[in-house]
Structure formats: C-alpha cells, structure tokens
Design a protein around this motif. Structure first.
Motif, mmCIF file in Angstrom:
data_model
loop_
_atom_site.group_PDB
_atom_site.id
_atom_site.type_symbol
_atom_site.label_atom_id
_atom_site.label_comp_id
_atom_site.label_asym_id
_atom_site.label_seq_id
_atom_site.Cartn_x
_atom_site.Cartn_y
_atom_site.Cartn_z
ATOM 1 N N MET A 1 60.371 78.770 9.388
ATOM 2 C CA MET A 1 58.950 79.764 9.003
ATOM 3 C C MET A 1 59.278 80.543 8.130
ATOM 4 S SD MET A 1 56.365 80.875 11.139
ATOM 5 C CE MET A 1 56.284 79.170 12.102
ATOM 6 N N ASP A 2 58.224 81.038 6.807
ATOM 7 C CA ASP A 2 57.980 82.138 6.144
ATOM 8 C C ASP A 2 57.049 82.797 6.167
ATOM 9 O OD1 ASP A 2 56.336 80.857 4.983
ATOM 10 O OD2 ASP A 2 57.774 79.830 3.283
ATOM 11 N N GLY A 3 56.744 83.458 5.400
ATOM 12 C CA GLY A 3 55.896 84.755 6.683
ATOM 13 C C GLY A 3 55.569 85.862 4.808
ATOM 14 N N ILE A 4 54.709 86.660 4.520
ATOM 15 C CA ILE A 4 54.702 87.792 3.370
ATOM 16 C C ILE A 4 55.146 89.312 4.031
ATOM 17 C CG2 ILE A 4 53.442 88.871 1.395
ATOM 18 C CD1 ILE A 4 53.660 85.888 0.975
ATOM 19 N N VAL A 5 55.804 89.354 3.241
ATOM 20 C CA VAL A 5 56.937 90.825 4.107
ATOM 21 C C VAL A 5 56.442 91.597 2.898
ATOM 22 C CG1 VAL A 5 58.464 91.759 4.947
ATOM 23 C CG2 VAL A 5 58.051 89.343 5.265
ATOM 24 N N SER A 6 55.832 93.065 3.075
ATOM 25 C CA SER A 6 55.634 93.896 2.231
ATOM 26 C C SER A 6 56.343 95.360 1.570
ATOM 27 C CB SER A 6 54.290 94.720 2.163
ATOM 28 O OG SER A 6 54.106 95.283 3.733
ATOM 29 N N ASN A 7 57.914 95.006 2.747
ATOM 30 C CA ASN A 7 59.039 96.202 3.129
ATOM 31 C C ASN A 7 59.527 95.938 3.959
ATOM 32 O OD1 ASN A 7 60.291 97.792 2.462
ATOM 33 N ND2 ASN A 7 58.629 100.139 3.066
ATOM 34 N N ILE A 8 60.980 96.248 4.035
ATOM 35 C CA ILE A 8 61.549 96.275 5.106
ATOM 36 C C ILE A 8 62.744 97.406 4.845
ATOM 37 C CG2 ILE A 8 64.040 95.422 6.576
ATOM 38 C CD1 ILE A 8 62.505 92.589 4.883
ATOM 39 N N GLN A 9 62.296 98.710 6.130
ATOM 40 C CA GLN A 9 62.851 99.607 6.311
ATOM 41 C C GLN A 9 63.700 100.437 7.116
ATOM 42 O OE1 GLN A 9 60.227 102.935 5.292
ATOM 43 N NE2 GLN A 9 60.910 103.785 7.166
ATOM 44 N N ARG A 10 64.802 100.237 6.359
ATOM 45 C CA ARG A 10 66.084 99.860 7.328
ATOM 46 C C ARG A 10 66.129 102.099 7.309
ATOM 47 N NH1 ARG A 10 70.994 97.927 4.140
ATOM 48 N NH2 ARG A 10 72.084 98.234 6.078
ATOM 49 N N PHE A 11 67.047 102.068 8.575
ATOM 50 C CA PHE A 11 67.333 103.647 9.458
ATOM 51 C C PHE A 11 65.678 104.213 9.611
ATOM 52 C CE2 PHE A 11 70.944 102.273 6.590
ATOM 53 C CZ PHE A 11 72.324 102.224 7.564
ATOM 54 N N SER A 12 64.823 103.668 9.756
ATOM 55 C CA SER A 12 63.823 104.389 10.393
ATOM 56 C C SER A 12 63.599 105.102 11.590
ATOM 57 C CB SER A 12 62.598 103.061 10.440
ATOM 58 O OG SER A 12 61.321 103.708 10.732
ATOM 59 N N ILE A 13 63.511 106.258 11.576
ATOM 60 C CA ILE A 13 63.546 107.295 12.732
ATOM 61 C C ILE A 13 62.274 107.413 13.668
ATOM 62 C CG2 ILE A 13 66.030 108.259 12.679
ATOM 63 C CD1 ILE A 13 64.467 110.852 11.900
ATOM 64 N N HIS A 14 61.629 106.979 13.189
ATOM 65 C CA HIS A 14 59.626 107.610 13.864
ATOM 66 C C HIS A 14 58.919 106.372 14.636
ATOM 67 C CE1 HIS A 14 60.160 111.229 12.545
ATOM 68 N NE2 HIS A 14 60.444 111.183 10.986
ATOM 69 N N ASP A 15 60.090 104.926 14.141
ATOM 70 C CA ASP A 15 58.935 103.993 14.424
ATOM 71 C C ASP A 15 59.439 103.343 16.000
ATOM 72 O OD1 ASP A 15 57.204 103.890 12.604
ATOM 73 O OD2 ASP A 15 59.001 102.508 11.487
ATOM 74 N N GLY A 16 60.235 104.031 17.149
ATOM 75 C CA GLY A 16 60.475 103.661 18.120
ATOM 76 C C GLY A 16 61.955 104.053 18.712
ATOM 77 N N PRO A 17 62.059 104.322 19.412
ATOM 78 C CA PRO A 17 63.531 104.797 20.025
ATOM 79 C C PRO A 17 64.451 104.341 19.483
ATOM 80 C CG PRO A 17 63.151 103.198 21.577
ATOM 81 C CD PRO A 17 61.799 103.419 20.319
ATOM 82 N N GLY A 18 65.708 105.175 18.791
ATOM 83 C CA GLY A 18 66.832 104.929 17.845
ATOM 84 C C GLY A 18 66.413 104.860 16.770
ATOM 85 N N ILE A 19 68.090 104.447 16.127
ATOM 86 C CA ILE A 19 67.904 104.008 14.372
ATOM 87 C C ILE A 19 67.111 102.741 14.703
ATOM 88 C CG2 ILE A 19 68.716 103.323 12.395
ATOM 89 C CD1 ILE A 19 71.337 105.961 13.192
ATOM 90 N N ARG A 20 66.391 102.756 13.676
ATOM 91 C CA ARG A 20 65.697 101.482 13.347
ATOM 92 C C ARG A 20 65.591 100.603 11.720
ATOM 93 N NH1 ARG A 20 63.752 100.674 18.628
ATOM 94 N NH2 ARG A 20 62.760 98.486 18.088
ATOM 95 N N THR A 21 64.977 98.878 11.939
ATOM 96 C CA THR A 21 64.843 98.962 10.948
ATOM 97 C C THR A 21 63.984 98.696 11.335
ATOM 98 O OG1 THR A 21 66.894 98.023 10.426
ATOM 99 C CG2 THR A 21 64.929 96.548 9.239
ATOM 100 N N THR A 22 62.473 98.789 10.439
ATOM 101 C CA THR A 22 60.918 98.115 10.047
ATOM 102 C C THR A 22 60.559 97.734 9.377
ATOM 103 O OG1 THR A 22 60.406 100.789 11.170
ATOM 104 C CG2 THR A 22 58.677 99.618 9.987
ATOM 105 N N VAL A 23 60.202 96.002 10.327
ATOM 106 C CA VAL A 23 59.124 94.961 8.797
ATOM 107 C C VAL A 23 57.995 95.054 8.863
ATOM 108 C CG1 VAL A 23 59.782 92.201 9.112
ATOM 109 C CG2 VAL A 23 61.492 93.449 9.519
ATOM 110 N N PHE A 24 57.359 94.992 7.359
ATOM 111 C CA PHE A 24 55.924 95.402 7.399
ATOM 112 C C PHE A 24 55.836 94.128 7.055
ATOM 113 C CE2 PHE A 24 58.438 99.285 6.857
ATOM 114 C CZ PHE A 24 57.252 100.716 6.996
ATOM 115 N N LEU A 25 54.744 93.911 8.134
ATOM 116 C CA LEU A 25 54.074 92.210 7.789
ATOM 117 C C LEU A 25 52.627 92.683 6.796
ATOM 118 C CD1 LEU A 25 54.975 90.233 10.370
ATOM 119 C CD2 LEU A 25 56.592 90.599 8.351
ATOM 120 N N LYS A 26 53.188 91.587 5.673
ATOM 121 C CA LYS A 26 51.272 92.059 5.088
ATOM 122 C C LYS A 26 49.964 91.603 5.300
ATOM 123 C CE LYS A 26 50.461 91.798 -0.085
ATOM 124 N NZ LYS A 26 49.369 93.055 -0.067
#
Ligand code: SF4
Length: 270
Positions: A1-26
């Motif tokens: 399957m595929d989808g539209i992603v506007s950004n993938i942000q690595r080393f995010s520290i404000h979107d939940g516990p610990g070090i995270r990768t945040t996937v922004f779905l459009k």
C-alpha cells in the motif's frame, strides 16, 4: 500500500517519549487559524512552495528526501516509510522512543496508517498517534490495538468558537476522546494555547470539567508560535493571525496551576 507523506522527521523529542521518528501524513479536515503546518492540510496533492517559480522539471520530486524546502507531499509505500523508521531503531531502544504518526490528521489515511502501525508493532517499535480526534469512531477503533500512546488535541470547548476557528464542530472530537478513554488507552491531551482564542478562564474551566471524566497520562500545553507564518506566504495562503498570539508566561503558568489544582499532571511544551 502507499500514501502521501509530507515529511519524515528523525530525532524528534517533542512527539512522545524518548527519541522518535515522526511521520507526517498529508491531509487534514480542519483548518485551524493558528496551524503551523499549512502544507499538510490539502490531502493527496503535492504542495509546491514558490509555485510561481516552478518550471515543471520534476527535480523536487525525484530529489525529495521527505523534508525538502521546495515541496511537501510524496507518495511512499509502507516499505519506504518502514525503511526510514527502522534506521533509528537502535536509538528508540536506548531512549524508550519509537515512531509517531502525525499530520495533518493521520486518520485522513486510515488504511495506510493501520498498515504502518501493524508493521511497526510486529517490529516491536513503540507507536504514538498524534490526532485532532476528528474522524469517525470506526477509524480509531480499527487501529487502537496497535497504538501505545495517543497524543490527542483539545482546542476550544465552545462549539461555535471551535467551528469558527477550526472549520469543524468539536462534538465528534470530544465524543471520540471519551470513548478512547473507556478503552483504557494511554492518552496525553495536548492543548495549543493561543492568546485571545482559548486562553480565557471560561474555556480552561470548561476543559478541566470535561477532562475530569477522562483517564489521562497527562496534559501538554503547547504555546502558540509563529514559525508557520512564513509558509503561508510561500504557499500563497492567507494567515489570519498577527503573529502576536503567544500567551504571556504569567498566563501560561496560571493555566498550568489551574490544571494542577484539578489533579492533572501538566507540563508546558510537548
Ligand atoms: S488540526 Fe493540526 S494540522 Fe490540522 S489544521 Fe489544525 S493545527 Fe493544522
């Protein structure tokens, strides 16, 4: 399957516990006046910054590393996204982090979101979904077993004001939060705080009164910032705020104390 992603942000520290990768779905069904990610609102289309400079060469798309400055929105497969997420799995394990699916509104692409969540859980990756809550309950129900933590936005309690400043009613949002809490899911409520819109005592009291019936891990107060302002110009969109809507420190502290006095664990910032 595929989808539209506007950004993938690595080393995010404000979107939940610990070090995270945040996937922004459009895609987002709301249109909040204070939105700092306007490039994520339009669903299923690639957004071009500086449209007037586009010569249709297609280079931005072929070179896109998910956070290009020229465009937002790229069609990716589940495998593409997982490959990016798994690059940092070692950091997730060491920091108690994982992946966060955000937007826009991730439930605009529920099937894609579900497939990503299922794959992440089978790879033993901690999962967070950051949502406005504006989606049919069946969508939330369909993914609930694959989510470790929800970040759930509550913006304004008065329905008329909510409709005016976000474009949608808050009825479904509040109802979904109540239902989610009844499933004993871990939830952090996030309140974007915007001066002159939702920082008044009456709104805070109504928010507290509603949240008293909800099981929460905590509350994050997210003060308005104007970092998205410039993007509106680049996207040829109208920004309706002045940029001066960050509440004063003393107001934020007073609101924090109101939540604390009501028994909530609350912090300022994500
Ligand atoms: S819900 Fe979030 S992404 Fe959607 S318009 Fe509002 S602030 Fe922007």
């Amino acid at each position: 399957m595929d989808g539209i992603v506007s950004n993938i942000q690595r080393f995010s520290i404000h979107d939940g516990p610990g070090i995270r990768t945040t996937v922004f779905l459009k895609g987002c069904p709301l249109s909040c006046w204070w939105c700092h990610n306007p490039e994520n609102i339009q669903p299923f289309v690639q957004e071009l910054y500086y449209q007037e400079r586009c010569v249709n060469c297609g280079n931005c798309d072929s070179l896109c590393n998910y956070n290009a400055r020229e465009s937002a929105g790229k069609r990716l497969t589940t495998e593409d996204v997982l490959k990016e997420i798994k690059k940092d799995q070692i950091f997730f394990e060491e920091s108690g982090g994982g992946v966060t699916f955000s937007g826009g509104e991730p439930f605009m692409q529920t099937e894609f979101l579900k497939e990503l969540l299922v794959e992440c859980k089978s790879a033993d990756i901690h999962t967070v979904v950051d949502t406005s809550g504006f989606t049919p309950w069946k969508n939330i129900e369909s993914i609930v077993d694959y989510v470790d933590l929800f970040l759930y936005d509550i913006k304004i309690m008065d329905n008329f004001q909510h409709l005016k400043f976000t474009g949608v009613s808050n009825n479904i949002i509040l109802d979904n939060l109540y239902r989610l809490s009844n499933l004993n899911k871990k939830i952090i409520v996030r309140i974007p705080l915007i001066k002159g819109f939702n920082d008044n005592e009456s709104n805070i009291k109504k928010t507290i009164s509603f949240l008293k019936g909800i099981q929460l891990v905590g509350i994050d107060i997210l003060p308005y910032h104007k970092m998205g302002m410039e993007k509106y110009k680049r996207l040829n969109m109208t920004y309706k705020l002045t940029g001066d809507e960050k509440p004063r420190e003393i107001v934020m502290e007073s609101i924090q104390n109101m939540f604390k006095s009501a028994g909530f664990k609350v912090k300022i910032g994500g």
